[in-house]
Design a protein around this motif. Structure first.
Motif, mmCIF file in Angstrom:
data_model
loop_
_atom_site.group_PDB
_atom_site.id
_atom_site.type_symbol
_atom_site.label_atom_id
_atom_site.label_comp_id
_atom_site.label_asym_id
_atom_site.label_seq_id
_atom_site.Cartn_x
_atom_site.Cartn_y
_atom_site.Cartn_z
ATOM 1 N N PHE A 128 34.065 39.289 53.092
ATOM 2 C CA PHE A 128 33.478 38.762 51.862
ATOM 3 C C PHE A 128 34.004 37.354 51.594
ATOM 4 C CE2 PHE A 128 33.947 43.398 51.212
ATOM 5 C CZ PHE A 128 32.603 43.743 51.085
ATOM 6 N N PHE A 129 33.150 36.520 51.010
ATOM 7 C CA PHE A 129 33.538 35.152 50.662
ATOM 8 C C PHE A 129 33.029 34.784 49.275
ATOM 9 C CE2 PHE A 129 33.157 35.158 55.296
ATOM 10 C CZ PHE A 129 34.337 34.553 55.677
ATOM 11 N N THR A 130 33.780 33.896 48.637
ATOM 12 C CA THR A 130 33.292 33.140 47.488
ATOM 13 C C THR A 130 33.471 31.664 47.834
ATOM 14 O OG1 THR A 130 35.434 32.917 46.343
ATOM 15 C CG2 THR A 130 34.158 34.936 45.940
ATOM 16 N N ARG A 131 33.120 30.788 46.921
ATOM 17 C CA ARG A 131 33.300 29.353 47.158
ATOM 18 C C ARG A 131 34.770 29.009 47.375
ATOM 19 N NH1 ARG A 131 34.318 25.007 48.063
ATOM 20 N NH2 ARG A 131 33.207 23.046 47.695
ATOM 21 N N GLU A 132 35.677 29.878 46.945
ATOM 22 C CA GLU A 132 37.106 29.636 47.110
ATOM 23 C C GLU A 132 37.620 30.080 48.474
ATOM 24 O OE1 GLU A 132 39.192 31.447 43.891
ATOM 25 O OE2 GLU A 132 38.129 30.302 42.352
ATOM 26 N N GLY A 133 36.776 30.746 49.263
ATOM 27 C CA GLY A 133 37.199 31.186 50.591
ATOM 28 C C GLY A 133 37.147 32.693 50.733
ATOM 29 N N GLY A 134 37.823 33.186 51.770
ATOM 30 C CA GLY A 134 37.884 34.621 51.998
ATOM 31 C C GLY A 134 38.771 35.314 50.985
ATOM 32 N N LEU A 135 38.582 36.610 50.853
ATOM 33 C CA LEU A 135 39.320 37.377 49.856
ATOM 34 C C LEU A 135 40.738 37.692 50.332
ATOM 35 C CD1 LEU A 135 36.391 37.605 48.864
ATOM 36 C CD2 LEU A 135 36.899 39.958 48.188
ATOM 37 N N GLU A 136 41.606 37.940 49.368
ATOM 38 C CA GLU A 136 42.961 38.415 49.658
ATOM 39 C C GLU A 136 42.936 39.925 49.858
ATOM 40 O OE1 GLU A 136 45.447 36.436 50.106
ATOM 41 O OE2 GLU A 136 44.625 34.565 49.310
ATOM 42 N N SER A 138 44.642 42.142 48.314
ATOM 43 C CA SER A 138 44.627 42.835 47.023
ATOM 44 C C SER A 138 43.214 42.890 46.452
ATOM 45 C CB SER A 138 45.566 42.131 46.035
ATOM 46 O OG SER A 138 45.169 40.778 45.842
ATOM 47 N N GLU A 139 42.404 41.879 46.745
ATOM 48 C CA GLU A 139 41.028 41.863 46.251
ATOM 49 C C GLU A 139 40.154 42.861 47.026
ATOM 50 O OE1 GLU A 139 40.740 37.288 44.613
ATOM 51 O OE2 GLU A 139 40.682 37.604 46.774
ATOM 52 N N ILE A 140 40.431 43.022 48.320
ATOM 53 C CA ILE A 140 39.749 44.058 49.094
ATOM 54 C C ILE A 140 40.066 45.433 48.505
ATOM 55 C CG2 ILE A 140 39.642 45.205 51.344
ATOM 56 C CD1 ILE A 140 38.189 42.554 51.301
ATOM 57 N N GLU A 141 41.300 45.633 48.097
ATOM 58 C CA GLU A 141 41.686 46.907 47.478
ATOM 59 C C GLU A 141 40.908 47.139 46.188
ATOM 60 O OE1 GLU A 141 45.885 47.061 46.971
ATOM 61 O OE2 GLU A 141 46.317 47.022 49.126
ATOM 62 N N GLN A 142 40.690 46.097 45.405
ATOM 63 C CA GLN A 142 39.924 46.250 44.162
ATOM 64 C C GLN A 142 38.487 46.692 44.454
ATOM 65 O OE1 GLN A 142 40.264 42.657 41.744
ATOM 66 N NE2 GLN A 142 42.400 42.435 42.373
ATOM 67 N N ILE A 143 37.892 46.107 45.489
ATOM 68 C CA ILE A 143 36.533 46.492 45.875
ATOM 69 C C ILE A 143 36.499 47.952 46.314
ATOM 70 C CG2 ILE A 143 34.750 46.123 47.642
ATOM 71 C CD1 ILE A 143 35.487 43.121 47.493
ATOM 72 N N LEU A 144 37.484 48.352 47.109
ATOM 73 C CA LEU A 144 37.533 49.733 47.587
ATOM 74 C C LEU A 144 37.822 50.711 46.444
ATOM 75 C CD1 LEU A 144 39.398 49.259 50.990
ATOM 76 C CD2 LEU A 144 37.003 49.895 50.647
ATOM 77 N N GLU A 145 38.570 50.286 45.451
ATOM 78 C CA GLU A 145 38.805 51.147 44.292
ATOM 79 C C GLU A 145 37.515 51.388 43.528
ATOM 80 O OE1 GLU A 145 41.924 49.416 41.999
ATOM 81 O OE2 GLU A 145 43.501 49.977 43.427
ATOM 82 N N HIS A 146 36.694 50.350 43.388
ATOM 83 C CA HIS A 146 35.373 50.539 42.776
ATOM 84 C C HIS A 146 34.566 51.566 43.570
ATOM 85 C CE1 HIS A 146 35.423 47.674 39.539
ATOM 86 N NE2 HIS A 146 35.618 46.616 40.317
ATOM 87 N N ALA A 147 34.599 51.419 44.905
ATOM 88 C CA ALA A 147 33.837 52.344 45.754
ATOM 89 C C ALA A 147 34.359 53.759 45.635
ATOM 90 C CB ALA A 147 33.905 51.872 47.205
#
Length: 510
Positions: A128-136, A138-147
């Protein structure tokens, strides 16, 4: 907190899993359509919180590499994105770096790349990317927690359209070469150059067809340009010995001036000189450093921890720069470079020996095609001066021997067990008269061995992702690596939580 069912999908700063039949030991497919849709919905929610952009106002690009599961996973991603009201730009077969660039050139709120890099055909994943670059991580963990929690945005009807962004991305690289070489024939600056491209049947075939050929380069002898998600010829990985032998042979057979090789999703690259000699690992770091420091004299280059002592000498004594040897992992070196620049340190390059190279001038994006493009520009400029590319790193001191041995960790809590092994070796090293602990290393235990103990160095560290202790060794004398390994084995064999047999085998066979 993530439970075990979802935590195993996290692979550093990516999501990865089994996506196709054919995995060893009958591993079941865990990247199912339902799982992918939940992860994508989690990304939409995370993106809304990160950017303050409601899902119905988000534009998200989606691309993929050549894996056989790409079409199925893309369909699941599209269902989740359009079902949340997003506007989706379908980029099709694309490189990972190009997907980040859609946030720059197309104004996308976010981007999704479907890839598992150099991993086997049956695996796949999401970046995953935003204009700031690839995710950290900890941010991948947040996405997986939503899932995991089943969180989803409100159901809305979004849109989907096909965009040929790779054409725009290729045009940018062509213009880089035209502007960088400044040939009399501006439109064809590579006329007279013979360059072999090895795409490994991944997403990198565009580089020969859409970047080099239109600029006048002869690309005959290029190989494995057609996408094939089974990767029938060799692993698309510049670190893989078989892959590098293959491209070296292609360069020699074609009598080419240069060879380049990409991994599956083109975020890594390597090169081969006209004599068929590899330019990867320390040589690639040296070459990239020489290019980057031309416009940042005295600047700092961030590298991973396994670089050689000779590279430090080259960067600091030959190039006049500084080296910051940091933790293994491409996101680690990139984040350290960002931190240094923010602190006022002139840092133009972050690079791993794996081939991940991120330049400040290119958004600190690890982009194999961008790095290779810079190398090609430099090759053309040097030719005008009557020099060859290898002249640039001729002063790089190189070891007589180099080896890596990977020691499996047997304990279930492999990180705790691995740290205990490292602490034991650290204490042991402090009491050895011919061993010297290296003070400026940022991970694991790095030991310098004097001439009586092998004349080289060794680094034992924890793998970024796996229950493994990689042991890297270099020596300046023939037989020195085995000498170093034998001394380390005295300590490492005492630990019941690791399997030291690979080290035994290395010592016996060296």
């Amino acid at each position: 907190m993530l439970n075990a069912d979802w935590k195993h999908f996290k692979s550093g700063t990516d999501i990865r899993g089994v996506a196709s039949a054919g995995a060893p030991d009958g591993q079941p497919i865990d990247l199912t359509d339902e799982t992918i849709e939940k992860m994508t919905a989690g990304f939409v929610l995370w993106l809304a919180a990160k950017t303050g952009t409601a899902p119905q106002n988000q534009t998200v690009s989606v691309g993929h590499d050549s894996r056989i599961s790409a079409a199925r996973i893309e369909a699941a991603v599209l269902r989740a994105l359009t079902g949340a009201g997003c506007r989706v730009l379908r980029c099709g077969l694309a490189s990972t770096p190009s997907m980040f660039m859609t946030t720059v050139d197309l104004g996308c709120t976010g981007a999704v790349q479907i890839t598992a890099s150099h991993h086997p055909f049956f695996r796949n994943g999401l970046k995953f990317f935003t204009r700031e670059g690839g995710l950290e991580g900890s941010e991948i963990e947040q996405i997986l927690e939503h899932a995991q929690n089943g969180d989803t945005p409100p159901a809305l009807q979004g849109t989907s359209e096909t965009v040929d962004y790779m054409a725009q991305y290729s045009a940018r690289l062509r213009k880089m070469i035209q502007d960088g070489v400044k040939a009399a024939d501006y439109a064809h600056p590579l006329t007279g150059f013979h360059i072999v491209v090895d795409a490994g049947n991944g997403a990198g075939g565009f580089y020969a067809k859409d970047v080099l050929e239109p600029l006048g380069a002869d690309v005959t002898g290029s190989q494995f340009l057609e996408p094939d998600g089974m990767f029938p010829n060799h692993i698309p990985n510049p670190e893989n010995e078989e892959a590098m032998k293959s491209v070296c042979a292609a360069v020699m057979q074609s009598h080419a001036d240069l060879g380049v090789i990409f991994d599956t999703d083109v975020d890594r690259g390597g090169a081969v000189d006209h004599r068929g000699r590899e330019i990867n690992r320390n040589r690639l770091v040296a070459l990239a450093s020489a290019i980057a420091l031309e416009n940042a004299p005295g600047g700092t280059v961030v590298t991973d921890s396994v670089t050689s002592d000779g590279l430090k000498t080259y960067i600091e004594d030959v190039l006049g720069g500084k080296q910051r040897r940091f933790k293994r992992g491409y996101k680690n070196v990139i984040d350290e470079a960002l931190r240094l620049n923010k602190a006022g340190v002139d840092c133009p390059l972050a690079i791993e020996t794996s081939g991940h190279a991120a330049m400040r001038e290119n958004y600190f994006l690890d982009d194999g095609a961008y790095l290779v493009t810079k190398i090609i520009i430099k090759t053309a400029v040097l030719r005008r001066q009557g020099k060859a590319l290898e002249d640039l790193f001729a002063a790089l001191p190189e070891p007589e021997e180099a080896a890596e041995v990977r020691l499996p960790i047997l304990a279930e809590d492999f990180r705790t067990a691995g740290e205990a092994v490292l602490e034991s070796l650290r204490n042991c090293a402090a009491h050895q008269p011919h061993w010297h602990l290296v003070p400026d290393n940022c991970e694991g235990v790095r030991i310098s061995f004097d001439e009586r103990a092998g004349d080289g160095w060794a680094l034992l560290r924890l793998s970024v992702h796996d229950p493994i202790l990689p042991l890297n060794m270099e020596s300046n004398i023939a037989g020195g690596a085995a000498m170093i390994a034998s001394q380390l084995y005295v300590n490492l064999r005492t630990h019941t939580d690791i399997d030291a047999s690979p080290l035994e085998t290395f010592i016996a066979n060296d």
